[in-house]
Design a protein around this motif. Structure first.
Motif, PDB file in Angstrom:
ATOM      1  N   MET A 191       5.196  -5.649  17.635  1.00 31.29           N
ATOM      2  CA  MET A 191       5.643  -4.260  17.519  1.00 31.29           C
ATOM      3  C   MET A 191       5.755  -3.850  16.058  1.00 31.29           C
ATOM      4  N   LEU A 192       6.304  -4.738  15.245  1.00 37.32           N
ATOM      5  CA  LEU A 192       6.495  -4.424  13.834  1.00 37.32           C
ATOM      6  C   LEU A 192       5.168  -4.364  13.094  1.00 37.32           C
ATOM      7  N   VAL A 193       4.278  -5.312  13.374  1.00 35.50           N
ATOM      8  CA  VAL A 193       3.031  -5.408  12.614  1.00 35.50           C
ATOM      9  C   VAL A 193       1.999  -4.392  13.083  1.00 35.50           C
ATOM     10  N   GLN A 194       1.805  -4.264  14.392  1.00 37.05           N
ATOM     11  CA  GLN A 194       0.725  -3.454  14.920  1.00 37.05           C
ATOM     12  C   GLN A 194       1.084  -1.986  15.115  1.00 37.05           C
ATOM     13  N   VAL A 195       2.328  -1.703  15.420  1.00 41.02           N
ATOM     14  CA  VAL A 195       2.718  -0.324  15.741  1.00 41.02           C
ATOM     15  C   VAL A 195       3.502   0.319  14.616  1.00 41.02           C
ATOM     16  N   MET A 196       4.615  -0.288  14.231  1.00 35.56           N
ATOM     17  CA  MET A 196       5.491   0.330  13.248  1.00 35.56           C
ATOM     18  C   MET A 196       4.957   0.184  11.823  1.00 35.56           C
ATOM     19  N   GLY A 197       4.329  -0.959  11.528  1.00 29.89           N
ATOM     20  CA  GLY A 197       3.845  -1.210  10.172  1.00 29.89           C
ATOM     21  C   GLY A 197       2.934  -0.126   9.630  1.00 29.89           C
ATOM     22  N   PRO A 198       1.859   0.250  10.350  1.00 30.23           N
ATOM     23  CA  PRO A 198       0.983   1.306   9.827  1.00 30.23           C
ATOM     24  C   PRO A 198       1.687   2.641   9.632  1.00 30.23           C
ATOM     25  N   LEU A 199       2.705   2.929  10.437  1.00 26.67           N
ATOM     26  CA  LEU A 199       3.396   4.215  10.325  1.00 26.67           C
ATOM     27  C   LEU A 199       4.288   4.292   9.089  1.00 26.67           C
ATOM     28  N   VAL A 200       4.778   3.153   8.616  1.00 29.14           N
ATOM     29  CA  VAL A 200       5.653   3.140   7.436  1.00 29.14           C
ATOM     30  C   VAL A 200       4.919   2.591   6.211  1.00 29.14           C
ATOM     31  N   MET A 201       3.597   2.549   6.263  1.00 33.73           N
ATOM     32  CA  MET A 201       2.833   1.989   5.155  1.00 33.73           C
ATOM     33  C   MET A 201       3.092   2.699   3.820  1.00 33.73           C
ATOM     34  N   PRO A 202       3.230   4.049   3.773  1.00 33.26           N
ATOM     35  CA  PRO A 202       3.563   4.682   2.481  1.00 33.26           C
ATOM     36  C   PRO A 202       4.853   4.151   1.865  1.00 33.26           C
ATOM     37  N   ALA A 203       5.863   3.890   2.696  1.00 34.01           N
ATOM     38  CA  ALA A 203       7.114   3.328   2.175  1.00 34.01           C
ATOM     39  C   ALA A 203       6.907   1.896   1.700  1.00 34.01           C
ATOM     40  N   VAL A 204       6.068   1.134   2.398  1.00 32.84           N
ATOM     41  CA  VAL A 204       5.764  -0.236   1.970  1.00 32.84           C
ATOM     42  C   VAL A 204       5.079  -0.223   0.613  1.00 32.84           C
ATOM     43  N   VAL A 205       4.134   0.701   0.432  1.00 33.03           N
ATOM     44  CA  VAL A 205       3.447   0.820  -0.858  1.00 33.03           C
ATOM     45  C   VAL A 205       4.437   1.194  -1.955  1.00 33.03           C
ATOM     46  N   THR A 206       5.351   2.099  -1.668  1.00 26.35           N
ATOM     47  CA  THR A 206       6.348   2.503  -2.655  1.00 26.35           C
ATOM     48  C   THR A 206       7.238   1.335  -3.054  1.00 26.35           C
ATOM     49  N   VAL A 207       7.712   0.585  -2.063  1.00 22.69           N
ATOM     50  CA  VAL A 207       8.557  -0.580  -2.339  1.00 22.69           C
ATOM     51  C   VAL A 207       7.786  -1.612  -3.162  1.00 22.69           C
ATOM     52  N   GLY A 208       6.544  -1.871  -2.774  1.00 26.22           N
ATOM     53  CA  GLY A 208       5.740  -2.841  -3.503  1.00 26.22           C
ATOM     54  C   GLY A 208       5.446  -2.412  -4.924  1.00 26.22           C
ATOM     55  N   LEU A 209       5.177  -1.120  -5.118  1.00 24.48           N
ATOM     56  CA  LEU A 209       4.871  -0.627  -6.463  1.00 24.48           C
ATOM     57  C   LEU A 209       6.099  -0.716  -7.359  1.00 24.48           C
ATOM     58  N   PHE A 210       7.253  -0.338  -6.840  1.00 29.22           N
ATOM     59  CA  PHE A 210       8.483  -0.461  -7.624  1.00 29.22           C
ATOM     60  C   PHE A 210       8.749  -1.916  -7.988  1.00 29.22           C
ATOM     61  N   ALA A 211       8.580  -2.813  -7.025  1.00 25.92           N
ATOM     62  CA  ALA A 211       8.847  -4.230  -7.279  1.00 25.92           C
ATOM     63  C   ALA A 211       7.891  -4.783  -8.329  1.00 25.92           C
ATOM     64  N   PHE A 212       6.614  -4.427  -8.233  1.00 22.33           N
ATOM     65  CA  PHE A 212       5.633  -4.946  -9.192  1.00 22.33           C
ATOM     66  C   PHE A 212       5.921  -4.434 -10.597  1.00 22.33           C
ATOM     67  N   LEU A 213       6.151  -3.139 -10.733  1.00 27.35           N
ATOM     68  CA  LEU A 213       6.358  -2.575 -12.068  1.00 27.35           C
ATOM     69  C   LEU A 213       7.635  -3.113 -12.707  1.00 27.35           C
ATOM     70  N   ASN A 214       8.692  -3.230 -11.931  1.00 30.08           N
ATOM     71  CA  ASN A 214       9.945  -3.739 -12.494  1.00 30.08           C
ATOM     72  C   ASN A 214       9.821  -5.207 -12.884  1.00 30.08           C
ATOM     73  N   ALA A 215       9.154  -6.015 -12.058  1.00 30.44           N
ATOM     74  CA  ALA A 215       8.983  -7.423 -12.397  1.00 30.44           C
ATOM     75  C   ALA A 215       8.028  -7.602 -13.570  1.00 30.44           C
TER      76      ALA A 215
END
Length: 286
Positions: A191-215
């Motif tokens: 459910m998380l990977v196939q259904v919910m994951g694609p719907l929240v992908m913009p938030a995942v990208v935002t979290v990943g970008l913040f984490a990468f730039l700060n690190a």
């Protein structure tokens, strides 16, 4: 002149003012970047002086980048350390924040709101105040002076904001979609990977970008926790370059290092800016 023509004239005037203002503001933001890039291509004679003016007056030269590669541990080696820390932090932050955000959004458990509030409250604690306990903790775990320990520290610092973002992103997804998926037999991690994951992908990208730039850009923790020069990240190396030898500063090498540090950040932001903006508007602003 008719009313319609007058209205169209006002619209064109406002558009002209808007574009002129936008170009001016963009120029203010781009000027420091252009200044640093031009200063990194100065000749060896010009690099010994402060980069004013920044543009090369004796022709473009790559000598600053060559000197930077020969300074202590090579630039490529330190860039590899920074890349390992930044990518490791990004991946670990995304996995934990994704699971935690989904749990806080979709599951009920005792003291859920209190736990979430405690997680958010850690954002108000200055990092400098807990640096000494973190140093002792990593020493007890045998992770002091390791890049892996640095990954754990950076992930810990990123999690409060990341969990907040992911919970809001999952809250914005209608529960009817999840119920329809359950009727099709999709449960658990699917459910998380196939259904919910694609719907929240913009938030995942935002979290990943913040984490990468700060690190990628973090300096204080790396300076305190790393003592082996072979494990220095780029910000720590640039401090050594900035200090210079015998009190002299190689301005050309400094600007070359800053230019190289900017490149991954600019590329990532330009590639992911659409998803980044959608993630902010759909998650944190909700």
């Amino acid at each position: 002149m008719t009313t319609t023509q007058h209205h169209q004239g006002r619209i064109r005037y406002h558009r002209l003012v808007f574009h002129i203002t936008a170009v001016f503001v963009a120029g203010l933001f781009l000027a420091p970047l252009v200044w640093v890039i031009l200063a990194s291509f100065r000749s060896p004679e010009e690099s010994s002086r402060p980069p004013l003016p920044p543009w090369p007056t004796q022709g473009f030269s790559l000598s600053s980048y060559e000197r930077l590669e020969q300074f202590g541990q090579s630039m490529l080696h330190c860039a590899g350390n920074s890349l390992f820390v930044a990518v490791g932090t990004t991946m670990l932050t995304i996995v934990i924040a994704l699971l935690a955000g989904y749990g806080f959004s979709r599951y009920r458990f005792p003291f859920k709101n209190l736990v979430f509030l405690l997680i958010l409250s850690t954002m108000m604690v200055p990092f400098q105040s807990i640096l000494a306990p973190l140093f002792l903790l990593l020493s007890k775990m045998g992770l002091q002076n390791t890049l892996t320990g640095l990954v754990f520290i950076y992930t810990t610092l990123q999690l409060p904001f990341s969990v907040f973002m992911m919970r809001n992103a999952f809250d914005s997804v209608p529960k009817a979609i999840e119920e329809a998926a359950r009727m099709d037999g999709i449960k658990g991690i699917r459910m998380l990977v196939q259904v919910m994951g694609p719907l929240v992908m913009p938030a995942v990208v935002t979290v990943g970008l913040f984490a990468f730039l700060n690190a990628w850009n973090e300096f204080l923790a790396a300076l305190v926790l790393l003592t082996d020069q072979s494990k220095f990240t780029l910000p720590v190396m640039m401090t050594a370059v900035r200090s210079g030898r015998y009190g002299s500063v190689d301005w050309g090498a400094v600007q070359a290092g800053v230019t190289l540090m900017m490149i991954p950040c600019m590329i990532l932001f330009l590639i992911l800016q659409r998803s980044y903006i959608r993630g902010l508007t759909a998650g944190a602003v909700k």
